[in-house]
Structure formats: structure tokens, C-alpha cells
Design an enzyme around this catalytic site. Structure first.
Site, mmCIF file in Angstrom:
data_model
loop_
_atom_site.group_PDB
_atom_site.id
_atom_site.type_symbol
_atom_site.label_atom_id
_atom_site.label_comp_id
_atom_site.label_asym_id
_atom_site.label_seq_id
_atom_site.Cartn_x
_atom_site.Cartn_y
_atom_site.Cartn_z
ATOM 1 N N ASN A 1 -1.351 1.656 6.096
ATOM 2 C CA ASN A 1 -0.582 0.385 5.797
ATOM 3 C C ASN A 1 -0.507 -0.405 6.883
ATOM 4 O O ASN A 1 0.038 0.190 8.009
ATOM 5 C CB ASN A 1 0.781 1.072 5.081
ATOM 6 C CG ASN A 1 0.678 1.878 4.005
ATOM 7 O OD1 ASN A 1 -0.571 1.967 3.140
ATOM 8 N ND2 ASN A 1 1.685 2.370 3.489
ATOM 9 N N GLY A 2 -0.602 -1.475 6.593
ATOM 10 C CA GLY A 2 -0.202 -2.617 7.784
ATOM 11 C C GLY A 2 -1.485 -3.255 8.162
ATOM 12 O O GLY A 2 -2.505 -3.328 7.289
ATOM 13 N N GLU B 1 5.449 -15.708 -11.013
ATOM 14 C CA GLU B 1 4.980 -14.634 -10.658
ATOM 15 C C GLU B 1 4.332 -13.753 -11.677
ATOM 16 O O GLU B 1 3.266 -12.996 -11.590
ATOM 17 C CB GLU B 1 5.809 -14.001 -9.803
ATOM 18 C CG GLU B 1 7.017 -13.380 -10.109
ATOM 19 C CD GLU B 1 7.868 -12.624 -9.057
ATOM 20 O OE1 GLU B 1 9.049 -12.542 -9.180
ATOM 21 O OE2 GLU B 1 7.269 -11.995 -8.171
ATOM 22 N N GLU C 1 15.073 -19.043 -8.871
ATOM 23 C CA GLU C 1 14.630 -17.875 -9.204
ATOM 24 C C GLU C 1 14.195 -17.753 -10.698
ATOM 25 O O GLU C 1 13.023 -16.943 -10.893
ATOM 26 C CB GLU C 1 16.041 -16.764 -9.239
ATOM 27 C CG GLU C 1 15.971 -15.415 -9.849
ATOM 28 C CD GLU C 1 15.091 -14.617 -9.024
ATOM 29 O OE1 GLU C 1 14.571 -15.028 -8.041
ATOM 30 O OE2 GLU C 1 14.623 -13.470 -9.332
ATOM 31 N N LYS D 1 4.887 -5.017 -4.698
ATOM 32 C CA LYS D 1 6.356 -4.894 -4.937
ATOM 33 C C LYS D 1 7.046 -5.049 -3.648
ATOM 34 O O LYS D 1 8.067 -5.700 -3.529
ATOM 35 C CB LYS D 1 6.557 -3.483 -5.375
ATOM 36 C CG LYS D 1 8.152 -3.211 -5.321
ATOM 37 C CD LYS D 1 8.767 -3.933 -6.669
ATOM 38 C CE LYS D 1 10.209 -3.906 -6.672
ATOM 39 N NZ LYS D 1 10.918 -5.155 -7.646
ATOM 40 N N ARG E 1 4.641 -0.436 -6.359
ATOM 41 C CA ARG E 1 4.563 -1.327 -5.156
ATOM 42 C C ARG E 1 3.388 -2.490 -5.275
ATOM 43 O O ARG E 1 3.606 -3.280 -4.586
ATOM 44 C CB ARG E 1 4.319 -0.434 -3.846
ATOM 45 C CG ARG E 1 5.675 0.463 -3.911
ATOM 46 C CD ARG E 1 5.309 1.413 -2.694
ATOM 47 N NE ARG E 1 5.444 0.618 -1.620
ATOM 48 C CZ ARG E 1 6.450 0.736 -0.459
ATOM 49 N NH1 ARG E 1 7.604 1.576 -0.921
ATOM 50 N NH2 ARG E 1 6.412 0.244 0.456
ATOM 51 N N TRP F 1 -3.527 -2.424 -0.952
ATOM 52 C CA TRP F 1 -3.400 -3.748 -1.291
ATOM 53 C C TRP F 1 -3.904 -4.752 -0.651
ATOM 54 O O TRP F 1 -3.713 -4.544 0.763
ATOM 55 C CB TRP F 1 -1.919 -4.229 -1.365
ATOM 56 C CG TRP F 1 -1.497 -5.559 -1.977
ATOM 57 C CD1 TRP F 1 -1.703 -5.973 -3.371
ATOM 58 C CD2 TRP F 1 -1.173 -6.711 -1.381
ATOM 59 N NE1 TRP F 1 -1.062 -7.271 -3.477
ATOM 60 C CE2 TRP F 1 -1.049 -7.675 -2.338
ATOM 61 C CE3 TRP F 1 -0.993 -7.043 -0.022
ATOM 62 C CZ2 TRP F 1 -0.598 -8.954 -1.847
ATOM 63 C CZ3 TRP F 1 -0.330 -8.344 0.487
ATOM 64 C CH2 TRP F 1 -0.232 -9.252 -0.515
ATOM 65 N N LYS G 1 10.410 -16.539 -11.182
ATOM 66 C CA LYS G 1 9.772 -15.363 -12.195
ATOM 67 C C LYS G 1 8.709 -15.883 -13.108
ATOM 68 O O LYS G 1 7.879 -15.334 -13.350
ATOM 69 C CB LYS G 1 11.142 -15.139 -13.138
ATOM 70 C CG LYS G 1 12.210 -14.153 -12.593
ATOM 71 C CD LYS G 1 11.973 -12.885 -12.232
ATOM 72 C CE LYS G 1 11.327 -12.637 -10.926
ATOM 73 N NZ LYS G 1 12.185 -12.448 -9.779
ATOM 74 N N HIS H 1 15.435 -38.003 -6.958
ATOM 75 C CA HIS H 1 14.864 -38.415 -5.633
ATOM 76 C C HIS H 1 13.567 -38.181 -5.628
ATOM 77 O O HIS H 1 12.968 -37.883 -4.496
ATOM 78 C CB HIS H 1 15.939 -37.842 -4.520
ATOM 79 C CG HIS H 1 17.145 -38.181 -4.499
ATOM 80 N ND1 HIS H 1 17.671 -39.496 -4.100
ATOM 81 C CD2 HIS H 1 18.056 -37.366 -5.081
ATOM 82 C CE1 HIS H 1 18.972 -39.410 -4.182
ATOM 83 N NE2 HIS H 1 19.377 -38.329 -4.803
ATOM 84 N N CYS I 1 0.925 -1.263 0.096
ATOM 85 C CA CYS I 1 0.028 -0.075 -0.111
ATOM 86 C C CYS I 1 0.874 1.155 0.037
ATOM 87 O O CYS I 1 2.080 1.246 0.437
ATOM 88 C CB CYS I 1 -0.939 0.045 1.306
ATOM 89 S SG CYS I 1 -1.824 -1.459 1.554
HETATM 90 O O1 M6R Z 1 12.124 -5.845 -1.340
HETATM 91 P P1 M6R Z 1 12.659 -7.444 -1.096
HETATM 92 O O2 M6R Z 1 13.859 -7.511 -1.947
HETATM 93 O O3 M6R Z 1 12.869 -7.549 0.509
HETATM 94 O O4 M6R Z 1 11.479 -8.093 -1.322
HETATM 95 C C1 M6R Z 1 11.485 -9.605 -1.214
HETATM 96 C C2 M6R Z 1 10.520 -10.275 -1.900
HETATM 97 O O5 M6R Z 1 9.361 -9.997 -1.655
HETATM 98 C C3 M6R Z 1 10.545 -9.897 -3.557
HETATM 99 O O6 M6R Z 1 12.095 -10.311 -3.898
HETATM 100 C C4 M6R Z 1 10.037 -11.147 -4.283
HETATM 101 O O7 M6R Z 1 10.040 -12.383 -4.149
HETATM 102 C C5 M6R Z 1 9.658 -10.457 -5.869
HETATM 103 N N1 M6R Z 1 8.537 -10.125 -6.145
HETATM 104 C C6 M6R Z 1 10.180 -11.577 -6.725
HETATM 105 O O8 M6R Z 1 10.329 -10.977 -8.075
#
Ligand code: M6R
Length: 609
Positions: A99-100, A489, A482, A604, A27, A73, A486, A505, A2
Site C-alpha cells: 500500500n502506498g 460521489e 456536503e 474509503k 475501503r 486501488w 454526496k 456573484h 488498498c
Molecule cells: O477518513 P477521512 O475522514 O480522513 O477521509 C476524508 C475524506 O477522504 C472523506 O471524507 C471523503 O471525502 C468521503 N468519501 C466523503 O464521503
């Protein structure tokens, strides 16, 4: 996650708030709202979806000298106009952006309902607006009403209140979710992120947990919840506001993928010492002698940053021979972490605000541990609360899916490992050789990026697959994780990253003609074993896409598609191998017409646990 922006002053608050919210858009959010005072009346507009939807319902020429805005959010309650912020108390006297998460909101809400208060949303925030109204109704001044409200609350907040009957002030407070005050000339700003207000002022005050701030046009006053005055330093933002446009690219993610050579160049720029074959990282605040006392390293982070941390631990062990491990921050906290004097801790975070990582940082520091930040956002909470660290200098990362922050985190760990290694066993000659190879990385990254079209072709070929496997070994095992992350997401395709050694395994049962298997095979200790694994996948009719820097007949014979990358030593290879995986996910997502920059359900920066 947010975003909050507020303004009080002689100018029109509406465009300032809307522009600020736009700068926080990246974000992630699913609804937005703005509240301002017009001719003594509180007016609120809220809309689901993008800020453009909100803009569309704002009356033309809307002007006000005081207002608050929010991008939400969803956490408590679905994505509806009623649940968007500002949340307004039932008497219309207090509006709130928050926010929170308020943990005890249902108890608070139940009590208020018992007292006859009507609720119109499912949010936790509405209880706070109503509580503040209740205290105002009991004759309290706004600042006291806010303090009494927050004393009843358990949970996290970066929160801003606007009072219908006091149109000359805004009140903010922080507990676990960032809030920054911008000090202008006869005007004041408040936001959840300095980026939202830096165009208007560079004088800022970062609130700490447990603090409240009263803003009037002419200044601010900070107090704690017991009403004791807290003296705060006004700080000057010294970072350059970078252009956050798309620079001709179709979206931010593609721009950020292509920015990586320059970004990692910034990470090591001015930090390599070729003469001594080492790196200088003044931000760590470590004296040379301190290195003797460091027996192990522990790295904590979430998501992509955790994958970078895994590679960081590999680098520290293999190059510097320091025992090192990486942990998912939220899991470490579950175990009541054992904090040791001889361990140096690192938190890795693009935003510097991720709740799980931040709370772990605090837990470790509270137990006396020394914590370093590997952080992108200058002035973020982690950057301010750690004992030292390395800014990765990736520049603003706007796409929700992290790309350039990842490679800059990797580069930072290469520098950290080099520094540690040279303080231990790595010879001058070896250190110099490593420095040279690091300097070559941006150019090699460009050569990988030159293959974007070929990767787009591969993406078109596999875009309809229902699931993908990603396999790698050693430092490329986290790259496999990773790559799979990607794809999940941004393309919403089920994908699993795993160790190429572990696949037999159990997971190999998943392999069939329907499941493309992306394998990373680079020159180094693990190559032959990786190729054996490839044979096993091939024997089970798996369709193999290989990212490789070797010209090996065994690979070309069985792989359906081969993406070639320049040669580099294995420890540096993740900086190159990850790029084809980023591009593959990107192009598949584009083919499937996904919203690449703002994937569904994601934010974000995740500022709630
Ligand atoms: O801001 P941060 O690097 O602490 O965020 C950590 C994760 O939330 C962030 O890397 C998330 O996995 C990304 N969306 C990946 O692309």
C-alpha cells in the site's frame, strides 16, 4: 484504499486472508490477489474487480500455512490482473503486497532493466520485489534484503514480503502507510488495519514509520532500517468488534444513514454534564487552566471531514467566541503552515489514516503545535500520533460515502464548543439549555428519517437532472457543500455546493429550469436573507427543493418541494439538515443503478497524497 492481510501458522492461511480482505473491502479497491506457499512453490492468484471474482478462481480445497493477500486501488498502472498484487520478482523468489506509492520507482526500474531484469506490470511495487530478489541473489538474508531494498526507496509503504525459499517467515515494513502485527498463539498475522485480524487475536503491535518486522510462527522481531532492534509494546485491542453486516438494509450507506440517531447518541453519551451545563472530554488532556492560553483554533481535514471542520469552526466562534478556521489539510501543507503556541489544532478524520491530514498533523507537531484528533477509528495512526482528542464513536463506517461519521464529527464539535464556551462566556443557564437541546437531537433525527419515502419520491422526480446546485448559509453552507459532495460521489451527477450569499456573484448564471436548486432555510439569523436568495433563484425559473424547519408562506409559495425537519437552534441544525441531503443523493444513486457503497474511482480512505 488498498488492503493487506498476511498469515503464518498452523491453520489454513487462505480463508483467514480472504475473510480479512473482505473486512477491508469497504475501503475501496479494484482488483485483488493472494499468494501462498504450496509444497515449496509460490502460487499466486489475481483478479480484477471484486473479491468474489478472486474467490471464483481459487482451486477448491486450496490450503497453505503461509500467505499474503491484497486488495488494490489502482495508482501506478491501470486495473489489470498484471498490476494486481502480489507482485512477484522476475525470478519468482520474492512476492510483495504494498500500500502506498514509491516516488522513485521509475529510476529503480530503469536501473534494474539495465541489469537485465524483466518487468511484467506497470506498478511501482514490482521494482521492490525485484530489488529484494537482487539482494537475496547477492547472498543476503531476507531481512537484510528487505532493509537494503527499502533504503533505496523514497515514498510511502505499508508492505509485506513473502520469500519462496524461506517459507517460514513473512517480513513487513511501514513508512507512511499503516501496518499492524497480530500476535497469536503459535501463529502470527499482519494487516494494514486491525479490523482485518481482530477476530483471530486482540494482541497487536502497531508498526511506526521506518520499522520492519520479521514474523515467524512463534513470534516477531522489529528493527529499524539500520538493523537496530526496536522494542515494541504488544497492545490489547479494547474495542468491541462491531457487526459489520447490513442488518437487513439494501446496502451499507442506507444502514449508516439510519444509524445516525444512535451513533450521535454514542458521541455525546457519558460526555454531557447537565448539572454544570457543559461537556467533559477527558481525551483532550487539557487542564482547565490550559483553556486560558488558547487564543485560536485551527481545524484541518479532507473531504467530508473538512466540511465537519468548517462547521466546527463556526461553532467554536459563535458559541465559544474563540477565533477559529478550518482548512483543507493538503492546502495548508502547500503553504508551509505557520504554527503558533496559542493555537490549538484539530485534525478530523473518520479513518485516522488519510495521508494529507496525517502529514499535516505531523508537520504541525514537528513545529511544536498541539494537535487534537477528532477520529473514528480507534488505534489509527492519527489517534496514536495526536496529543489528545475525541473519539467520535460512530462505529464502523463501511460505505465509501461518509454519513454517520460526519454527523458524529459534528456532534463532537458541538461538545468541544460547549466545553470551550463554558470555560469562557457561556452562562450556566445557557449551557444547560444547550445540553438539553443536544440530548433531543437523536429523536429529531429519527423524525427526519421518517420522511425517507417522501425524499425517495423527490429523488425519482429529479433523477435525470444533469446538474444540481446546493445553497446554504452560516453553519448550513458546509452542509450545502456536503450535500453536493454526496451527490457527486455516489450518483456521479455534477453538483456544486455554495454559499447562498455568494450565488448571485456569478453562479446564478447557471440557474435555469434544468437545474434543481437544493436550499437549506432554517430558523435563525440567516433565514430572511436565505429566503431573499430563494426569490432570486425563483425569478430565474430555478426549481427549488427546500429543507426547512419554518412554516413560512414565502417558502411554500415558491419552492417546488419542501422537506420539513424539526426545529432546533441554528448551531445544531446541520445535524438535521444534512440527513435529507444524504437521502436525496442516496435515492437518486439507487434510481440510476449506481454501486452506492463502492462508487467508481473512490476509496474509503485515501492513504496517498
Ligand atoms: O477518513 P477521512 O475522514 O480522513 O477521509 C476524508 C475524506 O477522504 C472523506 O471524507 C471523503 O471525502 C468521503 N468519501 C466523503 O464521503
Amino acid at each position: 484504499m488498498c488492503g493487506i492481510v498476511g498469515y503464518i501458522g498452523p491453520k489454513n492461511a487462505v480463508p483467514i486472508i480472504m475473510e480479512g480482505l473482505k473486512r477491508l473491502e469497504y475501503r475501496g479497491y479494484d482488483s485483488a490477489g493472494i499468494g501462498c506457499m504450496i509444497k515449496g512453490k509460490l502460487k499466486v492468484w489475481k483478479k480484477e474487480g471484486q473479491l468474489a471474482n478472486l474467490e471464483g478462481i481459487l482451486p477448491e480445497g486450496l490450503a497453505s500455512n503461509i500467505g499474503i493477500g491484497h486488495t488494490r486501488w489502482a495508482t501506478h498502472g491501470g486495473v489489470t490482473e498484471a498490476n494486481a498484487h502480489p507482485q512477484v520478482g522476475s525470478r519468482g523468489k520474492v512476492s510483495v503486497v504494498h500500500n502506498g506509492i514509491i516516488d522513485n520507482y521509475s529510476a529503480l526500474k530503469k536501473k534494474l532493466i539495465g541489469e537485465g531484469v524483466a518487468f511484467t506490470s506497470e506498478t511501482d511495487t514490482e521494482a521492490l520485489a525485484n530489488l529484494a530478489e537482487k539482494f537475496l541473489g547477492a547472498g543476503m538474508a531476507p531481512d537484510r534484503a528487505v532493509r537494503e531494498t527499502l533504503k533505496l526507496v523514497s515514498g510511502t509503504y505499508g508492505i509485506v514480503f513473502l520469500f519462496t525459499e524461506h517459507p517460514d517467515l513473512i517480513i513487513g515494513a511501514r513508512n507512511g502507510s499503516p501496518l499492524v502485527v497480530g500476535v497469536g498463539d503459535g501463529e502470527m498475522f499482519v494487516a494494514s488495519d486491525a479490523n482485518a485480524i481482530v477476530r483471530h487475536t486482540r494482541q497487536v503491535v502497531y508498526l511506526d514509520d521506518g520499522e520492519t518486522v520479521v514474523l515467524t510462527r512463534d513470534g516477531f522481531r522489529t528493527r529499524d532500517l539500520r538493523d537496530a532492534v526496536v522494542d515494541k509494546q504488544v497492545e490489547e485491542i479494547d474495542w468491541v468488534v462491531e457487526e459489520t453486516g447490513k442488518n437487513g438494509y439494501e446496502n451499507y450507506m442506507l444502514k449508516e444513514i439510519f444509524e445516525q440517531p444512535e451513533a450521535v447518541g454514542r458521541t455525546f453519551g457519558g460526555r454531557l454534564v447537565p448539572e454544570f451545563g457543559t461537556a467533559k472530554l477527558g481525551g483532550l488532556n487539557l487542564e482547565r487552566r490550559d483553556f486560558f492560553d488558547i487564543r485560536r483554533v485551527e481545524i484541518v481535514a479532507m473531504g467530508t471531514a473538512y466540511h465537519a471542520g468548517m462547521i466546527g469552526s463556526f461553532l467554536l466562534e459563535s458559541i465559544a467566541r474563540v477565533p477559529a478556521r478550518a482548512e483543507i489539510a493538503s492546502e495548508l501543507r502547500c503553504r508551509n503552515p505557520i504554527v503558533e503556541k496559542e493555537t490549538l489544532y484539530f485534525v478530523v478524520s473518520q479513518s485516522g489514516e488519510t495521508a494529507d491530514t496525517l502529514l499535516t498533523l505531523r508537520e504541525i507537531r514537528n513545529k511544536g503545535g498541539r494537535v487534537m484528533g477528532v477520529v473514528n477509528m480507534v488505534g489509527s495512526t492519527m489517534a496514536r500520533e495526536s496529543d489528545g482528542g475525541v473519539y467520535i464513536h460512530a462505529g464502523p463506517e463501511m460505505a465509501v460515502a461518509s454519513t454517520k461519521a460526519f454527523t458524529c464529527q459534528l456532534m463532537s464539535f458541538n461538545l468541544i464548543a460547549l466545553l470551550f464556551a463554558r470555560m469562557r462566556d457561556l452562562s450556566l443557564a445557557e449551557g444547560r439549555a444547550l445540553v438539553r437541546e443536544i440530548q433531543e437531537i437523536p429523536d429529531k433525527m429519527r423524525r427526519v428519517l421518517d420522511q425517507a419515502e417522501e425524499i425517495a419520491r423527490i429523488a425519482r422526480k429529479y433523477k435525470n437532472a444533469q446538474s444540481f446546485l446546493y445553497l446554504g448559509r452560516g453553519p448550513n453552507y458546509p452542509v450545502a457543500l456536503e450535500g453536493a459532495l454526496k451527490l457527486k460521489e455516489i450518483a456521479y451527477i455534477f453538483s456544486e455546493g455554495m454559499s447562498a450569499g455568494d450565488v448571485k456573484h456569478g453562479p446564478i448564471a447557471l440557474v435555469s429550469e434544468e437545474t434543481p436548486v437544493v436550499m437549506i432555510a432554517v430558523k435563525g439569523d440567516n433565514l430572511d436573507k436565505t429566503i431573499s436568495g430563494m426569490m432570486e433563484i425563483n425569478a430565474r425559473k430555478g426549481r427549488i427543493i427546500v429543507v426547512t424547519n419554518v412554516d413560512d408562506e414565502r417558502i411554500t409559495r415558491i419552492a417546488e418541494d419542501v422537506i420539513r425537519i424539526p426545529e432546533t437552534r441554528e448551531s445544531l441544525s446541520p445535524l438535521l439538515t444534512v440527513i435529507p441531503l444524504q437521502l436525496l443523493a442516496y435515492y437518486i444513486a439507487v434510481e440510476l443503478q449506481r454501486d452506492v457503497d463502492r462508487p467508481r474511482n473512490l476509496a474509503k480512505s485515501v492513504t496517498v497524497e
